[in-house]
Design an enzyme around this catalytic site. Structure first.
Site, short mmCIF file in Angstrom:
data_model
loop_
_atom_site.label_atom_id
_atom_site.label_comp_id
_atom_site.label_asym_id
_atom_site.label_seq_id
_atom_site.Cartn_x
_atom_site.Cartn_y
_atom_site.Cartn_z
N HIS A 174 107.65 42.38 -6.35
CA HIS A 174 106.78 41.66 -7.29
C HIS A 174 105.32 41.90 -6.92
CE1 HIS A 174 107.05 38.69 -4.06
NE2 HIS A 174 106.12 37.94 -4.63
N ASP A 196 100.54 39.80 -1.01
CA ASP A 196 101.18 39.83 0.31
C ASP A 196 102.44 40.70 0.31
OD1 ASP A 196 102.22 37.59 -1.27
OD2 ASP A 196 103.42 37.08 0.49
N HIS A 197 102.75 41.30 -0.84
CA HIS A 197 103.90 42.21 -0.94
C HIS A 197 103.48 43.64 -1.30
CE1 HIS A 197 106.97 38.96 -0.66
NE2 HIS A 197 105.88 38.27 -0.94
N ASP A 257 110.44 37.15 -2.86
CA ASP A 257 110.20 35.70 -2.79
C ASP A 257 111.10 34.94 -3.78
OD1 ASP A 257 108.28 36.34 -0.97
OD2 ASP A 257 106.57 35.74 -2.19
N HIS A 306 109.74 36.37 3.57
CA HIS A 306 108.97 35.50 4.47
C HIS A 306 109.86 34.86 5.54
CE1 HIS A 306 105.08 35.33 2.29
NE2 HIS A 306 105.85 35.57 1.22
#
Ligand code: ZN
Ligand code: FE
Length: 259
Positions: free
Chosen positions: A56, A60-61, A132, A170
């Site tokens: 996605h 942070d990805h 996520d 995470h």
């Protein structure tokens, strides 16, 4: 051929970038939110990056993609159709089967809207890269989807084989356990998972990958149909609307929870 090695790489505050490599050192990276730890891990292992999979659009990805692609021009970047993901070279959607030559691996793409509207998961080789959407003992926040959408996404993931290894984005397991224990204080499997996770973190180890079987036994977001959990959430009943209402109530409780 099938001796793939899986390595979680810690990145940013609490992200994991997943590396998967064959015996020749050809590797793919999933959700590289930062390039530096990925480059360092590749160098330490003697691996070469050949492709990137993105679940996605969140920074942070995807934040490390540009630098990694610059370092290894021509690599394929698989990502869902979303104008917010710039570096994509091959767009993927629900039901697509992607094949990578080096390392030799194949994945089925599963659309899992809820955290974001275009979020996908990749399933193959007994592994699920789910970003996520599904965390160990938790699930992603509903930034762009409804409880019904996220529940439908998790319903699809729960049909995968029990032994599927859940590779999430995470390290949230400890705080997720603390919340889950407020929902199911008497769940023995959950209490054991919490104790195991404390030991793993004390040793500096990741608590993931976990298995789908473990999540089905411990993760309240996969257990909203269980009588004890449903009763805890107030809304009980067999209909779809009630299921989504229960799930939404649980997600709202987690959003308000401070571990
Ligand atoms: Zn995200
Ligand atoms: Fe994230």
């Amino acid at each position: 051929m099938d001796a793939l090695r899986l390595l979680p790489v810690s990145a940013l505050a609490d992200n994991y970038v997943w590396l998967l490599a064959d015996a020749h050192g050809d590797a793919i990276a999933v959700d590289p939110g930062d390039a530096a730890p990925v480059t360092a891990a590749l160098r330490a292992q003697g691996w070469q990056l050949r492709a990137i999979l993105l679940t996605h659009h969140h920074a942070d990805h995807v934040g490390g993609v540009e630098v990694l692609v610059k370092g290894t021009p021509g690599i394929t970047v698989f990502a869902p159709q979303d104008e917010r993901i710039a570096a994509v070279t091959q767009q993927v959607g629900d039901g697509d089967r992607i094949a990578i030559d080096r390392p030799a691996c194949r994945f089925e793409v599963i659309a899992v809207p809820g955290h974001t509207r275009s979020h996908v998961a990749y399933h193959g080789h007994g592994l699920l890269f789910c970003g996520d959407t599904l965390f160990s003992i938790g699930c992603g926040r509903l930034f762009e989807g409804t409880p019904a959408q996220m529940l439908a996404s998790l319903d699809r993931l729960r049909t995968l084989p029990d032994a599927t290894r859940i590779c999430c984005g995470h390290e949230y397991t400890l705080s997720n356990c603390r919340f889950a224990l407020t929902i199911e204080p008497d769940n023995a499997a959950l209490r054991e998972r919490h104790a195991d996770a404390i030991r793993q973190r004390d040793r500096g180890e990741p608590t993931v990958p976990t298995t789908l079987a473990s999540e089905l036994a411990c993760n309240p977001f996969l257990r909203t149909d269980q009588p004890a959990v449903a009763a805890r959430l107030g809304a009980t009943g067999p209909t779809g609307a009630d299921r989504a209402a229960r799930f939404g109530a649980l997600r709202a409780m987690k959003d308000a929870f401070r571990a």
